[in-house]
Design a protein around this motif. Sequence first.
Motif, PDB file in Angstrom:
ATOM      1  N   GLN A  32      55.012  35.727  30.040  1.00 52.64           N
ATOM      2  CA  GLN A  32      55.482  36.481  30.924  1.00 52.64           C
ATOM      3  C   GLN A  32      54.168  37.272  31.780  1.00 52.64           C
ATOM      4  O   GLN A  32      54.973  37.125  32.629  1.00 52.64           O
ATOM      5  CB  GLN A  32      56.928  36.564  30.807  1.00 52.64           C
ATOM      6  N   ASP A  33      53.773  38.547  31.175  1.00 54.80           N
ATOM      7  CA  ASP A  33      53.087  39.434  32.132  1.00 54.80           C
ATOM      8  C   ASP A  33      51.385  39.038  31.868  1.00 54.80           C
ATOM      9  O   ASP A  33      50.980  39.868  31.112  1.00 54.80           O
ATOM     10  CB  ASP A  33      53.643  40.543  31.032  1.00 54.80           C
ATOM     11  N   VAL A  34      50.966  37.757  31.097  1.00 53.28           N
ATOM     12  CA  VAL A  34      50.404  38.201  32.053  1.00 53.28           C
ATOM     13  C   VAL A  34      49.373  38.185  32.853  1.00 53.28           C
ATOM     14  O   VAL A  34      49.874  38.342  34.075  1.00 53.28           O
ATOM     15  CB  VAL A  34      49.735  36.112  31.495  1.00 53.28           C
ATOM     16  N   HIS A  35      48.069  38.755  32.593  1.00 55.49           N
ATOM     17  CA  HIS A  35      47.460  39.790  33.284  1.00 55.49           C
ATOM     18  C   HIS A  35      46.045  38.671  32.637  1.00 55.49           C
ATOM     19  O   HIS A  35      44.823  38.599  31.770  1.00 55.49           O
ATOM     20  CB  HIS A  35      46.630  40.962  32.675  1.00 55.49           C
ATOM     21  N   VAL A  36      45.580  38.269  34.398  1.00 56.35           N
ATOM     22  CA  VAL A  36      43.994  37.315  34.390  1.00 56.35           C
ATOM     23  C   VAL A  36      42.711  38.358  35.127  1.00 56.35           C
ATOM     24  O   VAL A  36      43.135  37.945  36.582  1.00 56.35           O
ATOM     25  CB  VAL A  36      44.560  35.639  35.156  1.00 56.35           C
ATOM     26  N   PHE A  37      41.583  38.249  34.806  1.00 51.61           N
ATOM     27  CA  PHE A  37      40.964  38.249  35.638  1.00 51.61           C
ATOM     28  C   PHE A  37      39.807  37.321  35.752  1.00 51.61           C
ATOM     29  O   PHE A  37      39.436  36.747  35.344  1.00 51.61           O
ATOM     30  CB  PHE A  37      39.812  38.876  35.225  1.00 51.61           C
ATOM     31  N   ASP A  38      40.194  36.477  36.711  1.00 52.72           N
ATOM     32  CA  ASP A  38      39.954  35.854  37.812  1.00 52.72           C
ATOM     33  C   ASP A  38      38.656  35.728  38.394  1.00 52.72           C
ATOM     34  O   ASP A  38      38.171  36.816  38.858  1.00 52.72           O
ATOM     35  CB  ASP A  38      40.836  34.469  38.617  1.00 52.72           C
ATOM     36  N   MET A  39      37.405  34.422  38.388  1.00 43.59           N
ATOM     37  CA  MET A  39      36.229  34.675  39.147  1.00 43.59           C
ATOM     38  C   MET A  39      36.576  34.286  40.327  1.00 43.59           C
ATOM     39  O   MET A  39      35.836  34.596  41.197  1.00 43.59           O
ATOM     40  CB  MET A  39      35.628  33.737  38.308  1.00 43.59           C
ATOM     41  N   TRP A  40      37.824  33.572  40.210  1.00 44.70           N
ATOM     42  CA  TRP A  40      37.758  33.458  42.277  1.00 44.70           C
ATOM     43  C   TRP A  40      38.964  33.697  43.101  1.00 44.70           C
ATOM     44  O   TRP A  40      40.078  34.375  42.100  1.00 44.70           O
ATOM     45  CB  TRP A  40      38.108  31.524  41.515  1.00 44.70           C
ATOM     46  N   GLY A  41      38.773  34.520  44.222  1.00 42.94           N
ATOM     47  CA  GLY A  41      39.444  34.574  44.512  1.00 42.94           C
ATOM     48  C   GLY A  41      39.778  36.437  44.791  1.00 42.94           C
ATOM     49  O   GLY A  41      39.483  37.322  45.158  1.00 42.94           O
ATOM     50  N   ALA A  42      41.306  36.430  44.134  1.00 40.42           N
ATOM     51  CA  ALA A  42      42.019  37.816  43.253  1.00 40.42           C
ATOM     52  C   ALA A  42      40.929  38.484  42.593  1.00 40.42           C
ATOM     53  O   ALA A  42      40.170  37.796  41.717  1.00 40.42           O
ATOM     54  CB  ALA A  42      43.295  37.335  42.965  1.00 40.42           C
ATOM     55  N   TRP A  43      41.063  39.498  42.535  1.00 44.28           N
ATOM     56  CA  TRP A  43      40.182  40.655  41.847  1.00 44.28           C
ATOM     57  C   TRP A  43      41.069  40.540  40.651  1.00 44.28           C
ATOM     58  O   TRP A  43      40.586  40.374  39.246  1.00 44.28           O
ATOM     59  CB  TRP A  43      40.308  41.672  42.088  1.00 44.28           C
ATOM     60  N   THR A 120      50.716  32.419  23.086  1.00 39.10           N
ATOM     61  CA  THR A 120      50.279  32.042  24.588  1.00 39.10           C
ATOM     62  C   THR A 120      49.255  33.210  24.754  1.00 39.10           C
ATOM     63  O   THR A 120      49.054  34.075  23.533  1.00 39.10           O
ATOM     64  CB  THR A 120      51.768  32.907  25.383  1.00 39.10           C
ATOM     65  N   ILE A 121      48.713  33.265  25.991  1.00 38.65           N
ATOM     66  CA  ILE A 121      47.685  33.558  26.123  1.00 38.65           C
ATOM     67  C   ILE A 121      48.128  35.203  27.110  1.00 38.65           C
ATOM     68  O   ILE A 121      48.727  34.865  27.650  1.00 38.65           O
ATOM     69  CB  ILE A 121      46.785  33.469  27.404  1.00 38.65           C
ATOM     70  N   PHE A 122      47.916  36.056  26.753  1.00 38.07           N
ATOM     71  CA  PHE A 122      48.158  36.986  27.485  1.00 38.07           C
ATOM     72  C   PHE A 122      47.023  38.140  28.077  1.00 38.07           C
ATOM     73  O   PHE A 122      47.235  38.831  28.649  1.00 38.07           O
ATOM     74  CB  PHE A 122      49.138  38.569  26.410  1.00 38.07           C
ATOM     75  N   HIS A 123      46.013  37.868  27.886  1.00 35.92           N
ATOM     76  CA  HIS A 123      44.803  37.760  29.222  1.00 35.92           C
ATOM     77  C   HIS A 123      44.035  37.147  28.600  1.00 35.92           C
ATOM     78  O   HIS A 123      43.351  36.241  28.026  1.00 35.92           O
ATOM     79  CB  HIS A 123      44.231  39.132  28.469  1.00 35.92           C
ATOM     80  N   GLU A 124      43.210  36.643  30.341  1.00 40.37           N
ATOM     81  CA  GLU A 124      41.971  35.891  30.757  1.00 40.37           C
ATOM     82  C   GLU A 124      41.616  36.215  31.399  1.00 40.37           C
ATOM     83  O   GLU A 124      41.314  37.265  32.384  1.00 40.37           O
ATOM     84  CB  GLU A 124      43.232  34.755  31.024  1.00 40.37           C
ATOM     85  N   HIS A 125      40.134  36.040  31.098  1.00 37.72           N
ATOM     86  CA  HIS A 125      38.901  36.662  31.629  1.00 37.72           C
ATOM     87  C   HIS A 125      37.563  35.772  31.559  1.00 37.72           C
ATOM     88  O   HIS A 125      37.036  35.505  30.767  1.00 37.72           O
ATOM     89  CB  HIS A 125      38.144  38.292  31.110  1.00 37.72           C
ATOM     90  N   THR A 126      37.858  35.634  33.102  1.00 37.96           N
ATOM     91  CA  THR A 126      36.428  34.585  33.703  1.00 37.96           C
ATOM     92  C   THR A 126      35.303  35.167  34.242  1.00 37.96           C
ATOM     93  O   THR A 126      35.888  35.712  35.041  1.00 37.96           O
ATOM     94  CB  THR A 126      37.196  33.446  34.164  1.00 37.96           C
ATOM     95  N   SER A 127      33.789  34.711  34.072  1.00 40.79           N
ATOM     96  CA  SER A 127      32.755  35.418  34.668  1.00 40.79           C
ATOM     97  C   SER A 127      31.961  34.354  34.796  1.00 40.79           C
ATOM     98  O   SER A 127      31.765  33.215  34.611  1.00 40.79           O
ATOM     99  CB  SER A 127      32.499  36.452  33.800  1.00 40.79           C
ATOM    100  N   ALA A 128      30.624  34.886  35.927  1.00 40.76           N
ATOM    101  CA  ALA A 128      29.392  33.912  35.261  1.00 40.76           C
ATOM    102  C   ALA A 128      28.719  35.471  35.762  1.00 40.76           C
ATOM    103  O   ALA A 128      29.030  36.345  36.573  1.00 40.76           O
ATOM    104  CB  ALA A 128      29.430  32.943  36.718  1.00 40.76           C
ATOM    105  N   PRO A 129      27.173  34.881  35.890  1.00 38.05           N
ATOM    106  CA  PRO A 129      26.082  36.035  35.620  1.00 38.05           C
ATOM    107  C   PRO A 129      25.640  36.102  37.326  1.00 38.05           C
ATOM    108  O   PRO A 129      26.148  35.331  37.340  1.00 38.05           O
ATOM    109  CB  PRO A 129      25.086  35.651  35.008  1.00 38.05           C
ATOM    110  N   ILE A 130      25.620  36.911  37.261  1.00 40.71           N
ATOM    111  CA  ILE A 130      25.704  37.107  38.789  1.00 40.71           C
ATOM    112  C   ILE A 130      23.554  37.227  39.071  1.00 40.71           C
ATOM    113  O   ILE A 130      23.105  38.269  38.008  1.00 40.71           O
ATOM    114  CB  ILE A 130      25.757  38.605  39.613  1.00 40.71           C
ATOM    115  N   ASP A 131      22.944  36.425  40.552  1.00 43.77           N
ATOM    116  CA  ASP A 131      21.411  36.400  40.272  1.00 43.77           C
ATOM    117  C   ASP A 131      21.459  38.286  40.808  1.00 43.77           C
ATOM    118  O   ASP A 131      21.830  38.501  41.837  1.00 43.77           O
ATOM    119  CB  ASP A 131      21.429  35.430  41.244  1.00 43.77           C
ATOM    120  N   HIS A 132      20.165  38.450  40.735  1.00 44.77           N
ATOM    121  CA  HIS A 132      19.714  39.942  41.288  1.00 44.77           C
ATOM    122  C   HIS A 132      19.062  39.643  42.659  1.00 44.77           C
ATOM    123  O   HIS A 132      19.622  40.847  43.593  1.00 44.77           O
ATOM    124  CB  HIS A 132      18.656  40.836  40.507  1.00 44.77           C
TER     125      HIS A 132
END
Length: 144
Positions: A32-43, A120-132
């Motif tokens: 219920q209190d999941v906190h997601v650092f999603d790679m798409w759209g929202a911070w 249950t998943i309470f935190h998820e973090h997605t990312s991709a490397p950034i080309d310099h």
Amino acid sequence: MSENNPFLRALAMYAEAVYRKDVEAFAALYDQDVHVFDMWGAWSLRGLTAWRDMASGWFSSLGDERVVVTFDSQESTVTEDLAIGYAILTYTAVAPDGTTLRSLSNRATMALRKTGECWTIFHEHTSAPIDHQSLQAIVSRAEC
């Protein structure tokens, strides 16, 4: 896949829910209190309602396409009531006839906790490397 590993089980259930575009099955993986650092759209997104709304919008935007999620390079640590894992997830959009339309990969880390008998998943973090040079996300492992 080990049925005793909650992280691997969550990845498999995630892939199935995404393929079926099943918002409720997707949301059931999360706390219920999941906190997601999603790679798409929202911070970041906090709370199951916000995460469910994201999934609903994503799945409805697909029209008649499906998304096949595969994962590899997965590693995890599991204790009695906590599991943390990471993997490379590849999302492949397919047409109704099975034709591959596009594909991208990202890195995902998930933290799960056990409450009663449920994980249950309470935190998820997605990312991709950034080309310099271009400051663009690298979403294909072949580019690395």
